[in-house]
Design a protein around this motif. Structure first.
Motif, PDB file in Angstrom:
ATOM      1  N   GLN A   1      43.702  55.086  40.590  1.00  0.00           N
ATOM      2  CA  GLN A   1      43.450  53.828  39.858  1.00  0.00           C
ATOM      3  C   GLN A   1      43.798  52.619  40.719  1.00  0.00           C
ATOM      4  O   GLN A   1      43.088  51.617  40.732  1.00  0.00           O
ATOM      5  CB  GLN A   1      44.265  53.785  38.559  1.00  0.00           C
ATOM      6  CG  GLN A   1      43.934  54.900  37.569  1.00  0.00           C
ATOM      7  CD  GLN A   1      42.452  54.998  37.255  1.00  0.00           C
ATOM      8  OE1 GLN A   1      41.832  56.045  37.452  1.00  0.00           O
ATOM      9  NE2 GLN A   1      41.855  53.917  36.791  1.00  0.00           N
ATOM     10  N   GLU A   2      44.879  52.718  41.459  1.00  0.00           N
ATOM     11  CA  GLU A   2      45.309  51.615  42.326  1.00  0.00           C
ATOM     12  C   GLU A   2      44.779  51.754  43.746  1.00  0.00           C
ATOM     13  O   GLU A   2      45.029  50.903  44.600  1.00  0.00           O
ATOM     14  CB  GLU A   2      46.833  51.519  42.342  1.00  0.00           C
ATOM     15  CG  GLU A   2      47.429  51.062  41.016  1.00  0.00           C
ATOM     16  CD  GLU A   2      46.844  49.720  40.576  1.00  0.00           C
ATOM     17  OE1 GLU A   2      46.793  48.785  41.405  1.00  0.00           O
ATOM     18  OE2 GLU A   2      46.444  49.615  39.398  1.00  0.00           O
ATOM     19  N   ALA A   3      44.068  52.847  44.010  1.00  0.00           N
ATOM     20  CA  ALA A   3      43.513  53.128  45.347  1.00  0.00           C
ATOM     21  C   ALA A   3      44.622  53.132  46.402  1.00  0.00           C
ATOM     22  O   ALA A   3      44.495  52.535  47.470  1.00  0.00           O
ATOM     23  CB  ALA A   3      42.407  52.133  45.697  1.00  0.00           C
ATOM     24  N   LYS A   4      45.715  53.841  46.105  1.00  0.00           N
ATOM     25  CA  LYS A   4      46.834  53.978  47.039  1.00  0.00           C
ATOM     26  C   LYS A   4      46.897  55.445  47.486  1.00  0.00           C
ATOM     27  O   LYS A   4      46.945  56.345  46.638  1.00  0.00           O
ATOM     28  CB  LYS A   4      48.154  53.584  46.367  1.00  0.00           C
ATOM     29  CG  LYS A   4      48.223  52.120  45.940  1.00  0.00           C
ATOM     30  CD  LYS A   4      48.615  51.228  47.093  1.00  0.00           C
ATOM     31  CE  LYS A   4      48.615  49.764  46.720  1.00  0.00           C
ATOM     32  NZ  LYS A   4      49.694  49.379  45.812  1.00  0.00           N
TER      33      LYS A   4
ATOM     34  N   THR B   1      42.687  50.947  53.137  1.00  0.00           N
ATOM     35  CA  THR B   1      42.476  49.650  52.490  1.00  0.00           C
ATOM     36  C   THR B   1      41.472  48.855  53.312  1.00  0.00           C
ATOM     37  O   THR B   1      41.026  49.300  54.378  1.00  0.00           O
ATOM     38  CB  THR B   1      43.813  48.871  52.367  1.00  0.00           C
ATOM     39  OG1 THR B   1      43.625  47.739  51.508  1.00  0.00           O
ATOM     40  CG2 THR B   1      44.323  48.401  53.720  1.00  0.00           C
TER      41      THR B   1
ATOM     42  N   HIS C   1      43.264  44.288  49.622  1.00  0.00           N
ATOM     43  CA  HIS C   1      43.269  45.580  48.933  1.00  0.00           C
ATOM     44  C   HIS C   1      42.464  45.519  47.628  1.00  0.00           C
ATOM     45  O   HIS C   1      41.848  46.519  47.230  1.00  0.00           O
ATOM     46  CB  HIS C   1      44.692  46.049  48.637  1.00  0.00           C
ATOM     47  CG  HIS C   1      44.745  47.473  48.162  1.00  0.00           C
ATOM     48  ND1 HIS C   1      44.504  48.544  48.997  1.00  0.00           N
ATOM     49  CD2 HIS C   1      44.956  47.988  46.919  1.00  0.00           C
ATOM     50  CE1 HIS C   1      44.577  49.667  48.303  1.00  0.00           C
ATOM     51  NE2 HIS C   1      44.859  49.358  47.052  1.00  0.00           N
ATOM     52  N   GLN C   2      42.453  44.355  47.006  1.00  0.00           N
ATOM     53  CA  GLN C   2      41.691  44.216  45.756  1.00  0.00           C
ATOM     54  C   GLN C   2      40.206  44.475  45.997  1.00  0.00           C
ATOM     55  O   GLN C   2      39.538  45.142  45.198  1.00  0.00           O
ATOM     56  CB  GLN C   2      41.892  42.806  45.166  1.00  0.00           C
ATOM     57  CG  GLN C   2      41.304  42.614  43.776  1.00  0.00           C
ATOM     58  CD  GLN C   2      41.898  43.540  42.722  1.00  0.00           C
ATOM     59  OE1 GLN C   2      43.052  43.950  42.817  1.00  0.00           O
ATOM     60  NE2 GLN C   2      41.089  43.892  41.728  1.00  0.00           N
TER      61      GLN C   2
ATOM     62  N   LYS D   1      39.670  48.195  46.407  1.00  0.00           N
ATOM     63  CA  LYS D   1      39.718  48.851  45.090  1.00  0.00           C
ATOM     64  C   LYS D   1      38.419  48.632  44.317  1.00  0.00           C
ATOM     65  O   LYS D   1      37.821  49.568  43.782  1.00  0.00           O
ATOM     66  CB  LYS D   1      40.914  48.263  44.324  1.00  0.00           C
ATOM     67  CG  LYS D   1      41.356  49.042  43.126  1.00  0.00           C
ATOM     68  CD  LYS D   1      42.721  48.536  42.694  1.00  0.00           C
ATOM     69  CE  LYS D   1      42.673  48.083  41.257  1.00  0.00           C
ATOM     70  NZ  LYS D   1      43.980  47.604  40.789  1.00  0.00           N
TER      71      LYS D   1
ATOM     72  N   PHE E   1      36.416  52.040  44.082  1.00  0.00           N
ATOM     73  CA  PHE E   1      37.084  52.824  43.046  1.00  0.00           C
ATOM     74  C   PHE E   1      36.910  52.288  41.619  1.00  0.00           C
ATOM     75  O   PHE E   1      37.545  52.795  40.701  1.00  0.00           O
ATOM     76  CB  PHE E   1      38.583  52.946  43.370  1.00  0.00           C
ATOM     77  CG  PHE E   1      38.838  53.716  44.633  1.00  0.00           C
ATOM     78  CD1 PHE E   1      38.894  55.092  44.625  1.00  0.00           C
ATOM     79  CD2 PHE E   1      38.987  53.055  45.852  1.00  0.00           C
ATOM     80  CE1 PHE E   1      39.107  55.819  45.799  1.00  0.00           C
ATOM     81  CE2 PHE E   1      39.199  53.770  47.031  1.00  0.00           C
ATOM     82  CZ  PHE E   1      39.257  55.147  46.998  1.00  0.00           C
ATOM     83  N   THR E   2      36.056  51.286  41.427  1.00  0.00           N
ATOM     84  CA  THR E   2      35.866  50.772  40.062  1.00  0.00           C
ATOM     85  C   THR E   2      34.532  51.183  39.446  1.00  0.00           C
ATOM     86  O   THR E   2      34.437  51.311  38.226  1.00  0.00           O
ATOM     87  CB  THR E   2      35.974  49.228  40.020  1.00  0.00           C
ATOM     88  OG1 THR E   2      35.032  48.678  40.940  1.00  0.00           O
ATOM     89  CG2 THR E   2      37.358  48.761  40.379  1.00  0.00           C
TER      90      THR E   2
END
Length: 635
Positions: free
Chosen positions: A50-53, A463, A468-469, A472, A476-477
């Motif tokens: 969810q946070e792409a970490k 990233t 990073h936003q 993501k 990943f959205t």
């Protein structure tokens, strides 16, 4: 039983199931048995989709160059690591052994440290395909500096954008570069770029063309005298598993280029593993990938993947058409190349020429041939298979991306039966899925959808540098909990994957991912241009070419449309590079738009392709009449 090399199809399915059921055990064993570590990991991986970490081999300490060079010195010190094949065939090829590579990388690493480069600093490398490029990349990794290689065909503006985005403190370049019968003034391009790059304080210049260049006092230094004075050994920096290794820029569909950040340990493990399996590399083979190190293919499968396996890798400065169209085949014969990896664009261009160019060489040394950069069309697949591979070499049609770091879907030679135009089956550890428009996973075979990956893998980019936003949101959205590749794919009756192309506004031209937004931005800077839209259309050689629809301002001074087309392409060339120039430019009075103002590129694509059917319901457009007008005036 070794996990590292897949022996046959039964072994592949066994390994694949193990990698999916027990990914921690699978990657733990591969990493443990095949690499040199200062310290082992606490955890194989941790992630939050969810946070792409993502973290791989957490807690481990390693240096990738110890694995690329140092650990081979006892057994392979006198083995050739790199064969440098120059642009001009009359110039002698260089054979650089692992011992020699160690000394050259150590000297360069010491020079970088003496020039004030520290762990974590970004170094921009803008060099032609000469040994100094490979050495500079490895030297950065040696001392923990983050290398950002920029393809030496990009313009000053594109270079400037990338330097400023990553905040590079040093640029390594050369006086110039040879490309076919052209000489490119790389130092001049760097000088122009650096007029607007406040972070750069040092420029190191390699000598290649011996052309006259301007050297700015206090900033610019010739590289060779510094290397001559440097010590030929070096202690590698101890790196954390997740320390940054490199930033590599790829085109986005909107806004500025994306600096994909790759980290150390996971990238090392995955590129080494995939190189060994996809190319079936044997100890005394000579391997050649024709890509440029400015692209991810060059990072992973000219340098890191081969050197991690103690391979002999060919570094080629030239182009396939110089001095004539036999150049590739002449090099294969000259160096007795066993694995040959190139782009469909090159294959299509060579297939258009006389068969005499290829048939004068026996090419008996070849054992595996490969394709990279975009899906290969059937005609090119058969020509490559028949005339280069002699119908006896497995053709590995590889699918992967800058973002993935390594090959994701590919036949394995002598393991996976090949099928023209199909990338076939995923590598162990890779879990592809097809998704429908409602974000549901599509089960079964003989289906098409958006290609996603539902579980992390070691070499994935961590990233987008400084944003990073955006990382993501981009990956990943669209399909929460999954990595969205941006590609569409079909899965056939036996589960083989075929990539059907981009589903966003990135167009692959000659294997290069070109975002439409930066090209449109460049065009729109022309004083006569009001608005523009770019789409791709099929091209026999490039795979896709670019078609521009351009609305002009009401101005009388730009009546000569041919001149205007030249000016627009020059602007693109200056801002982005010659690879982004448009094949066709149609001047239009308007663009088909929704009432919210979105350009209907789907319709423009169909017109560019000459497919005037099935536009769908255009009555809801803001200006439906423009569709017929554009169609009637198609070039």
């Amino acid at each position: 039983m070794s996990y590292y090399k897949i022996k046959d199809l039964e072994n592949y399915f066994k390994m694949y199931k193990k990698s999916v059921r027990e990914p921690r055990k699978f990657w733990d064993r591969i990493a443990d048995e095949n690499f040199t570590w200062y310290q082992k990991w606490d955890k194989v991986f941790e992630f939050d989709m969810q946070e792409a970490k993502f973290e791989w081999f957490k807690g481990a300490k390693v240096n990738i160059t110890k694995n690329c060079i140092d650990r081979h010195l006892n057994k392979r010190g006198e083995k050739t690591a790199i064969i440098f094949e120059p642009n001009n065939p009359s110039e002698m090829a260089q054979h650089i052994t692992y011992n020699e590579l160690y000394v050259r990388v150590a000297k360069m690493a010491n020079v970088l440290r003496e020039q004030g480069v520290k762990k974590g600093d970004r170094v921009c490398i803008y060099l032609p395909m000469i040994p100094e490029l490979a050495v500079a990349v490895l030297a950065c990794a040696r001392i923990g500096a983050v290398h950002s290689v920029v393809f030496a065909g990009f313009s000053a503006k594109a270079l400037e954008t990338r330097i400023n985005d990553c905040g590079a403190t040093m640029v390594i370049t050369s006086d110039g570069g040879f490309r076919g019968d052209k000489t490119i003034d790389l130092k001049g391009i760097v000088d122009e770029a650096l007029q607007s790059c406040p972070t750069v304080s040092k420029v190191l210049v390699a000598e290649r063309t011996k052309g006259k260049v301007h050297m700015q006092a206090g900033r610019d230094q010739w590289l060779q005298p510094l290397l001559d004075a440097a010590v030929g050994n070096n202690v590698a920096e101890i790196m954390d598993a997740e320390d940054p290794l490199f930033i590599l820029y790829t085109s986005g569909s909107t806004g500025k280029p994306k600096g994909m950040l790759h980290t150390t340990a996971g990238y090392m493990v995955y590129t080494a593993y995939t190189f060994k399996n996809v190319f079936d590399y044997q100890e005394n083979d000579v391997y050649w990938c024709t890509a440029d190190i400015g692209w991810i293919t060059g990072h992973s499968y000219i340098l890191y993947g081969p050197l991690l396996n103690g391979a002999t890798t060919v570094l080629f400065e030239g182009v396939p058409s110089y001095p004539d169209f036999s150049r590739f085949w002449e090099v294969i014969e000259k160096h007795q190349v066993n694995q040959f990896y190139t782009a469909p664009t090159a294959i299509r261009a060579l297939a258009k020429e006389s068969l005499d160019f290829v048939q004068q060489f026996p090419l008996k040394s070849l054992r595996v041939i490969g394709s990279v950069g975009e899906p290969i069309n059937e005609e090119a697949w058969h020509w490559y298979n028949d005339h280069v591979g002699g119908k006896r070499c497995p053709l590995v049609d590889t699918w992967w991306q800058t973002e993935t770091g390594g090959i994701m879907i590919s036949p394995l030679p002598f393991v996976t039966p090949t099928k023209p135009t199909y990338a076939s089956l995923p590598l162990p550890g890779i879990q592809p899925v097809l998704m429908d428009e409602l974000r549901n996973e599509i089960e079964g075979n003989q289906v098409t959808g958006s290609l996603c990956i539902k579980f992390p893998w070691p070499s994935m980019a961590r990233t987008i540098w400084g944003d990073h936003q955006r990382y993501k949101e981009t990956y990943f959205t669209a399909f929460p909990g999954k990595y969205f590749t941006g590609d569409g794919a079909l899965r056939d009756e036996v589960g083989y994957y075929r990539i059907t192309g981009r589903v966003d506004d990135v167009i692959i031209v000659s294997g290069h991912n070109l975002g439409t937004a930066p090209i449109e931005d460049a065009i729109n800077e022309h004083p006569a241009v009001a608005e523009s839209a770019i789409v791709g259309f099929p091209h026999d050689i490039k795979g896709n070419a670019l078609y521009g629809y351009v609305i002009l301002k009401e101005t009388g001074e730009y009546r000569n449309q041919d001149n205007l087309r030249k000016e627009i392409n020059q602007l693109i060339s200056d801002q982005i590079g010659p690879i982004a120039k448009l094949d066709k430019i149609q001047f239009v009075n308007g663009l088909p738009k929704t009432r919210s103002g979105k350009i209907m590129r789907r319709i423009l694509r169909k017109i560019a392709e000459g497919d005037f059917n099935n536009y769908g319901d255009i009555s809801t457009l803001l200006n439906p009449e423009i569709v017929q007008e554009i169609q009637d005036n198609k070039l």
